[in-house]
Motif scaffolding. Structure first.
Motif, mmCIF file in Angstrom:
data_model
loop_
_atom_site.group_PDB
_atom_site.id
_atom_site.type_symbol
_atom_site.label_atom_id
_atom_site.label_comp_id
_atom_site.label_asym_id
_atom_site.label_seq_id
_atom_site.Cartn_x
_atom_site.Cartn_y
_atom_site.Cartn_z
ATOM 1 N N GLU A 68 0.826 -1.205 0.000
ATOM 2 C CA GLU A 68 0.000 0.000 0.000
ATOM 3 C C GLU A 68 0.865 1.262 0.000
ATOM 4 O OE1 GLU A 68 -3.415 1.791 2.905
ATOM 5 O OE2 GLU A 68 -3.457 -0.362 2.486
ATOM 6 N N GLN A 69 1.918 1.265 0.801
ATOM 7 C CA GLN A 69 2.805 2.427 0.850
ATOM 8 C C GLN A 69 3.533 2.621 -0.481
ATOM 9 O OE1 GLN A 69 5.165 1.172 4.177
ATOM 10 N NE2 GLN A 69 4.047 2.457 5.639
ATOM 11 N N LEU A 70 3.983 1.519 -1.093
ATOM 12 C CA LEU A 70 4.676 1.611 -2.379
ATOM 13 C C LEU A 70 3.766 2.194 -3.453
ATOM 14 C CD1 LEU A 70 6.576 -1.803 -2.373
ATOM 15 C CD2 LEU A 70 7.602 0.457 -2.238
ATOM 16 N N VAL A 71 2.555 1.663 -3.538
ATOM 17 C CA VAL A 71 1.628 2.120 -4.586
ATOM 18 C C VAL A 71 1.195 3.557 -4.323
ATOM 19 C CG1 VAL A 71 -0.648 1.727 -5.608
ATOM 20 C CG2 VAL A 71 0.850 -0.205 -5.160
ATOM 21 N N ASP A 72 0.896 3.886 -3.057
ATOM 22 C CA ASP A 72 0.483 5.255 -2.744
ATOM 23 C C ASP A 72 1.594 6.261 -3.061
ATOM 24 O OD1 ASP A 72 -1.998 4.415 -1.934
ATOM 25 O OD2 ASP A 72 -1.520 4.414 0.213
ATOM 26 N N GLY A 73 2.832 5.851 -2.936
ATOM 27 C CA GLY A 73 3.943 6.731 -3.270
ATOM 28 C C GLY A 73 4.076 6.978 -4.765
ATOM 29 N N GLU A 74 3.695 6.001 -5.570
ATOM 30 C CA GLU A 74 3.820 6.116 -7.032
ATOM 31 C C GLU A 74 2.571 6.675 -7.706
ATOM 32 O OE1 GLU A 74 6.512 5.528 -8.987
ATOM 33 O OE2 GLU A 74 7.600 5.299 -7.103
ATOM 34 N N MET A 75 1.433 6.628 -7.034
ATOM 35 C CA MET A 75 0.176 7.023 -7.683
ATOM 36 C C MET A 75 0.149 8.466 -8.191
ATOM 37 S SD MET A 75 -1.797 4.623 -8.385
ATOM 38 C CE MET A 75 -3.200 5.538 -8.946
ATOM 39 N N PRO A 76 0.678 9.453 -7.477
ATOM 40 C CA PRO A 76 0.626 10.816 -8.029
ATOM 41 C C PRO A 76 1.332 10.938 -9.386
ATOM 42 C CG PRO A 76 1.184 10.897 -5.709
ATOM 43 C CD PRO A 76 1.196 9.460 -6.100
ATOM 44 N N SER A 77 2.499 10.312 -9.523
ATOM 45 C CA SER A 77 3.202 10.406 -10.804
ATOM 46 C C SER A 77 2.489 9.596 -11.878
ATOM 47 C CB SER A 77 4.657 9.949 -10.651
ATOM 48 O OG SER A 77 4.710 8.632 -10.150
ATOM 49 N N LEU A 78 1.907 8.452 -11.515
ATOM 50 C CA LEU A 78 1.154 7.665 -12.496
ATOM 51 C C LEU A 78 -0.092 8.427 -12.950
ATOM 52 C CD1 LEU A 78 1.304 4.079 -10.929
ATOM 53 C CD2 LEU A 78 2.452 4.866 -12.986
ATOM 54 N N THR A 79 -0.777 9.054 -12.012
ATOM 55 C CA THR A 79 -1.977 9.819 -12.336
ATOM 56 C C THR A 79 -1.640 10.965 -13.288
ATOM 57 O OG1 THR A 79 -2.910 9.288 -10.180
ATOM 58 C CG2 THR A 79 -3.898 11.126 -11.351
ATOM 59 N N ASP A 86 -10.715 10.120 -11.237
ATOM 60 C CA ASP A 86 -10.767 9.502 -9.907
ATOM 61 C C ASP A 86 -11.100 8.014 -9.966
ATOM 62 O OD1 ASP A 86 -10.091 11.866 -8.712
ATOM 63 O OD2 ASP A 86 -12.164 12.455 -8.259
ATOM 64 N N PHE A 87 -12.054 7.643 -10.821
ATOM 65 C CA PHE A 87 -12.451 6.233 -10.921
ATOM 66 C C PHE A 87 -11.285 5.389 -11.451
ATOM 67 C CE2 PHE A 87 -14.071 2.719 -13.548
ATOM 68 C CZ PHE A 87 -14.691 1.979 -12.547
ATOM 69 N N GLU A 88 -10.659 5.852 -12.528
ATOM 70 C CA GLU A 88 -9.533 5.113 -13.106
ATOM 71 C C GLU A 88 -8.374 5.026 -12.116
ATOM 72 O OE1 GLU A 88 -10.414 6.552 -17.702
ATOM 73 O OE2 GLU A 88 -8.997 7.658 -16.433
ATOM 74 N N GLN A 89 -8.185 6.085 -11.369
ATOM 75 C CA GLN A 89 -7.128 6.097 -10.363
ATOM 76 C C GLN A 89 -7.418 5.053 -9.277
ATOM 77 O OE1 GLN A 89 -6.537 10.024 -8.786
ATOM 78 N NE2 GLN A 89 -4.980 9.377 -7.334
ATOM 79 N N ALA A 90 -8.660 4.949 -8.848
ATOM 80 C CA ALA A 90 -9.037 3.974 -7.824
ATOM 81 C C ALA A 90 -8.863 2.546 -8.337
ATOM 82 C CB ALA A 90 -10.477 4.198 -7.381
ATOM 83 N N VAL A 91 -9.265 2.302 -9.591
ATOM 84 C CA VAL A 91 -9.114 0.967 -10.179
ATOM 85 C C VAL A 91 -7.640 0.592 -10.259
ATOM 86 C CG1 VAL A 91 -9.389 -0.369 -12.313
ATOM 87 C CG2 VAL A 91 -11.279 1.023 -11.475
ATOM 88 N N LEU A 92 -6.828 1.482 -10.820
ATOM 89 C CA LEU A 92 -5.401 1.222 -10.967
ATOM 90 C C LEU A 92 -4.737 1.000 -9.604
ATOM 91 C CD1 LEU A 92 -2.987 1.046 -12.912
ATOM 92 C CD2 LEU A 92 -2.645 3.484 -12.554
ATOM 93 N N SER A 93 -5.083 1.826 -8.629
ATOM 94 C CA SER A 93 -4.494 1.707 -7.307
ATOM 95 C C SER A 93 -4.831 0.365 -6.655
ATOM 96 C CB SER A 93 -4.988 2.850 -6.424
ATOM 97 O OG SER A 93 -4.516 2.708 -5.118
ATOM 98 N N SER A 94 -6.079 -0.041 -6.705
ATOM 99 C CA SER A 94 -6.475 -1.301 -6.062
ATOM 100 C C SER A 94 -5.828 -2.502 -6.742
ATOM 101 C CB SER A 94 -7.995 -1.438 -6.038
ATOM 102 O OG SER A 94 -8.505 -1.533 -7.352
ATOM 103 N N VAL A 95 -5.765 -2.493 -8.070
ATOM 104 C CA VAL A 95 -5.158 -3.614 -8.791
ATOM 105 C C VAL A 95 -3.660 -3.680 -8.496
ATOM 106 C CG1 VAL A 95 -4.612 -4.500 -11.100
ATOM 107 C CG2 VAL A 95 -6.898 -3.661 -10.613
ATOM 108 N N ALA A 133 -9.533 -5.071 -18.137
ATOM 109 C CA ALA A 133 -10.971 -5.093 -17.875
ATOM 110 C C ALA A 133 -11.433 -3.831 -17.137
ATOM 111 C CB ALA A 133 -11.333 -6.324 -17.045
ATOM 112 N N GLY A 134 -10.585 -3.244 -16.305
ATOM 113 C CA GLY A 134 -11.001 -2.118 -15.476
ATOM 114 C C GLY A 134 -10.746 -0.749 -16.061
ATOM 115 N N LEU A 135 -9.773 -0.615 -16.974
ATOM 116 C CA LEU A 135 -9.431 0.692 -17.544
ATOM 117 C C LEU A 135 -9.873 0.780 -19.001
ATOM 118 C CD1 LEU A 135 -5.746 1.109 -16.251
ATOM 119 C CD2 LEU A 135 -7.761 2.282 -15.395
ATOM 120 N N PRO A 136 -10.111 2.004 -19.479
ATOM 121 C CA PRO A 136 -10.364 2.171 -20.912
ATOM 122 C C PRO A 136 -9.125 1.736 -21.705
ATOM 123 C CG PRO A 136 -10.867 4.201 -19.711
ATOM 124 C CD PRO A 136 -10.244 3.252 -18.749
#
Length: 168
Positions: A68-79, A86-95, A133-136
């Protein structure tokens, strides 16, 4: 009268010189308070040292980050790189959290290299299917390209494109 003044001033100078020299002698040789360590066991002056050796504290190793810490650290740059809502960000983060956790667990097992490669390929395959399946489609393809190129290069390309658009 001049002789009285001279003798008074001479006495005063002698008294001052005695005061200055006595304090200097005290400072140099340690007279007063026992002198030369009498009454203090020889440890009267200087740095106090203990005869018991002090144990050096070993610095604690930093705890490994969780998935969780690793992904949360990378999510801003990925976003930013993928322009996710927001929806795509949530899908990507959970996967990503799910499959990064699986990779961490596989590392803990310390499998042989061939088996480890096989496990990683299986995890990557399942992750790609779930993201597809989750992202466009265009966001998924952009994510795959991002994985190949790296986040830093993708962000540089975006900045260059923005500069070109603003210049035109």
């Amino acid at each position: 009268m001049k002789k009285v003044v001279k003798s008074g001033s001479i006495k005063f100078l002698i008294l001052l010189s005695i005061l200055f020299t006595s304090s200097e002698i005290y400072a140099q040789y340690g007279y007063g308070g026992g002198g030369y360590g009498y009454g203090r066991g020889g440890y009267g002056y200087g740095r106090q040292r203990s005869t018991i050796p002090q144990a050096q504290e070993t610095p604690k190793e930093p705890e490994p980050k969780t998935a969780e810490q690793l992904v949360d650290g990378e999510m801003p740059s990925l976003t930013e790189a993928l322009d996710l809502n927001d929806f795509e960000q949530a899908v990507l983060s959970s996967v990503l959290k799910k499959y990064v956790q699986e990779r961490i667990e596989a590392q803990i097992l310390k499998l042989p290299p061939e088996k480890m490669r096989e496990v990683y390929e299986n995890i990557t395959k399942r992750q790609d299917e779930e993201l597809k399946a989750g992202l466009p489609l265009e966001k998924y393809e952009a994510f795959v390209a991002l994985q190949k190129e790296g986040v830093a290069k993708t962000l540089k390309k975006k900045k260059k494109e923005k500069r070109k658009k603003t210049k035109n």
